[in-house]
Design a protein around this motif. Sequence first.
Motif, short mmCIF file in Angstrom:
data_model
loop_
_atom_site.label_atom_id
_atom_site.label_comp_id
_atom_site.label_asym_id
_atom_site.label_seq_id
_atom_site.Cartn_x
_atom_site.Cartn_y
_atom_site.Cartn_z
N THR A 255 11.26 -11.02 5.23
CA THR A 255 12.27 -10.85 6.28
C THR A 255 11.95 -9.61 7.10
N ARG A 256 11.49 -8.57 6.39
CA ARG A 256 11.01 -7.36 7.06
C ARG A 256 9.80 -6.91 6.27
N VAL A 257 8.68 -6.69 6.95
CA VAL A 257 7.47 -6.34 6.21
C VAL A 257 6.95 -4.99 6.65
N LEU A 258 6.30 -4.33 5.68
CA LEU A 258 5.69 -3.03 5.90
C LEU A 258 4.25 -3.30 6.33
N VAL A 259 3.87 -2.86 7.53
CA VAL A 259 2.51 -3.16 7.99
C VAL A 259 1.57 -1.96 7.90
N ARG A 260 2.14 -0.77 7.64
CA ARG A 260 1.32 0.44 7.50
C ARG A 260 1.88 1.26 6.35
N ASN A 261 1.11 2.25 5.88
CA ASN A 261 1.59 3.21 4.89
C ASN A 261 2.14 2.56 3.62
N GLY A 262 1.62 1.37 3.31
CA GLY A 262 2.07 0.70 2.10
C GLY A 262 1.39 1.31 0.89
N PRO A 263 1.92 1.06 -0.29
CA PRO A 263 3.09 0.21 -0.59
C PRO A 263 4.44 0.93 -0.53
#
Lengths: 325, 597
Positions: A255-263
């Motif tokens: 629904t909302r994804v992290l595209v940088r600086n993961g995890p």
Amino acid sequence: MRDRPTRREMIQRLGAAGLVLGGAALGAGLRWDRGGFDVHRAAGDRQVRDFRLKGASAAPLPELVVAKGDPDPAVLTRRAIDALGGMARYVSRGDVVVVKPNIGWDRLPIHAANTNPTVVATVVQMAFEAGAKQVVVTDASCNDPSRCFQRSGIWRATHNLGATVVLPAEHRFRTMRLNGDVLDEWPVYTPLVNADKLINVPVAKHHNLAKYTGAMKNWYGALGGRRNRLHQNIDVSVADLATFLRPTLVVVDATRVLVRNGPQGGNVDDTRELNTVIATADQVAADAYGVGLIGQKREAVAYLKMGHERGLGTMEWETLRVKEV
Amino acid sequence: MPPADPSPAAPSVWRRLLARRAPHRRSGSGLPARSAIRALVWARRASQAGFAALFLALLCATAFRGTFTAKADTAIRMKWPVEGFLLADPFVALLTALASRGVYRGMAWSVALLALTLVFGRVFCGWICPFGTLHHLTAWVFPSRYGKGASRVEANHTHGYQRAKYYLLFAFLAAAAAGSAIGGLFDPICICVRAIGLSVIPALQYVGGHGLAAASSLNERHVQAASDAAQDLLAQTVWQPRQFYFHQSWFIGSLLVATLFMNRFIPRFWCRVLCPLGALLGLFSRFALFGMEKDHAKCTDCNLCLVHCQGADSPQGGVKWRQDECHMCLNCETACPEDVIKFRFLPGRASTVTAPDTGRRTALATFAAGAAAIPLVRIADAGSLDANYDPRVIRPPGAVEERAFLERCIRCAECMKVCPNNALHPALFEAGIEGLWTPILIARIGYCEPSCVLCGDVCPTGAIQKIDEKQKLGIGQAPIKIGTAFYDHGRCLPWSMQTPCIVCEEFCPTSPKAIWVEEVDAEVRASTPGPNGEPPDMKRVHLQRPHVDPALCIGCGACEKVCPVQDKPAVYVTSVGETRSKSNVILLENTNYNAPG
């Protein structure tokens, strides 16, 4: 004249000394550790805890469902699982269902570092509707677990539905033999394996070392001990874990994804709102599809290829019966 | 203890209970003790039990265990005033007021305890103090052969060594005026929190946890379930889900055992001989409105009062009562068979000494010693504020500048008890001898959880300020830094062993991350030689090598905690760069003396 012991006294004293000696010898014999390495090493196949459904369904149901377009995560989750044949296909009456979200980090829902609490709550709700006796929600967090469970919003959302929320504690880990390629013997988080059905509910996000984390990498939460060592061979570790744990169902929260600086993230600017939920029984296909959502290529994620080659699922998700709802 | 029941052996419990209802007849005159006094003695016992239970409940509640009722964005704070006993402690208030010239927030509650002392004398010692109750209990349960009969009577006479606590008090007050709240080392409430919180509870968890784990390993389902349930219950009430370890806490635990052991020789050794809080209350008890009157003529020298005396304050006839030593336990009047002793409001003072008999010269000498000690320890290099500052002295987030910190820190260990990650520890000599048991962060055991501000929340004296999450994380302002991370390239896997890792980068909580990685392709030698003994092959691997950006690093120590190089980590945090200091810095821009904060 010398004071000599009587015969009776002598027998008693000899007997007492003999008993002590015999007891010591018996104790030493029973607990004799012959020492040396490799005395207890076991051999064998990779261990598997298989929670998948047995037998194919008669109807040609879709094998991978992608629900998108609705701003409400509950609607998306329900639509996705219903299109896959409904929760009743996966959960039987009286089952103990274990739901494994990602509750790894002390982050708020808006940061998309943990699974969305509404997605998890909807899965719990549907499991209860399908007749589950008990629904356990648990994870072995990276940050302080109390803080992760509370601030992810998952504790409150699922507890209110009647789920048993289990926080990790030392006594809940038991050392088990996985017999993987790099994971031999590790402390395994017991609530995950003491289940009738296991539902993996990861969040799709970027991971700086592995490139992507979703369903397969979510099983890091099944291990205790010093799992920081796993990074040295992250891809084989993930493949080993996905070999060990075969979930009944995978529901990926995108629904909302992290595209940088993961995890771990921590900045709302690093996230994208995608309003997508994926449901499938194939953990490799779920990840192969999810990788694309954060703008990465599936070929770049080595553990996907390993999972595909080990036969855990297919990274060619297009070959499955795919349905968008 | 009340005198033995004079009635003959009763055949039933019921009969005995009825017999108790009859007026208490005593030896000697045979007159019963006043019922009001007998009720008050039981009230005192109830009060001691109640306050001890309250103290332990608050101590066990000094932890964050999470709750399902809270929303995701609910600020995490203590539900109860867990540091309440310290807030009501006038010794702590006076120490920090003398040192920092201010009374911090809740410390104003200590006036209430002062008011109580001005009316009733040292009732705190006899009725409230949990450490006093612990000693009362120990002296009662484990007396030595010197603690019974005539020896006990002798031990309970007033002795000269009881003056020691006044001298300690004077020395600590002088040290406080010289800028150090070091007297907290001897505060009984601080000792209780420190010794029980950092030693007794973790030790109980160690024993209990291993015992329950042994029960679990029996592989009997019901035993396992019961053991797990017990572990869960204990983790949610008494201790935490994982074992806590505290730096060199054996020292704190042994001192507690030693102090308790002394009760075998001198009952309530701590309270009579060493307690500076008791001494302070003793100084104020001369103004008390409630007290003892004696009728010396009636005394038969039976010494029953001395057998039960707690404070060694000369309750017997023929000598004057020492008001400043009395714990107001009221045992003497209950025990006295002849009506020598009467407690009442506004008693006559003909047979009372109200002030301690401390010699003026010794008092001045101890005062001077306390004042001189502080410059003396500060010119020694370990723990010096200006030269050779120890890199391990990483203070909790929100701690004030080191000099102000030493003016306020009373070593109560509340911050260490509440820290959810077991990150804060009592320093031994890292911060110099003056810094004994002040909090330092040992990241290898636990890191500072970025969104947590609980140490400041429980700090009673403002040594750690009550910061909020916005200040700590730096939302709309600069974040609070407690140190800076450094790499040891010789031990780091991607740097020197050509092995992928970057767990440190994964755990780095700042955004953007203070740890950034450099992508490199490097040569690595295979571990095995070729088939015919040729030198091992070289191959190329892709690596991410971590670096620290000192401008972004907050010194939380998450990287150090998770570094897989187990014994001595390849990344570690030292105190340099901490926001609270204008001198312990690396970067030029942090040395701006005109900058606010």
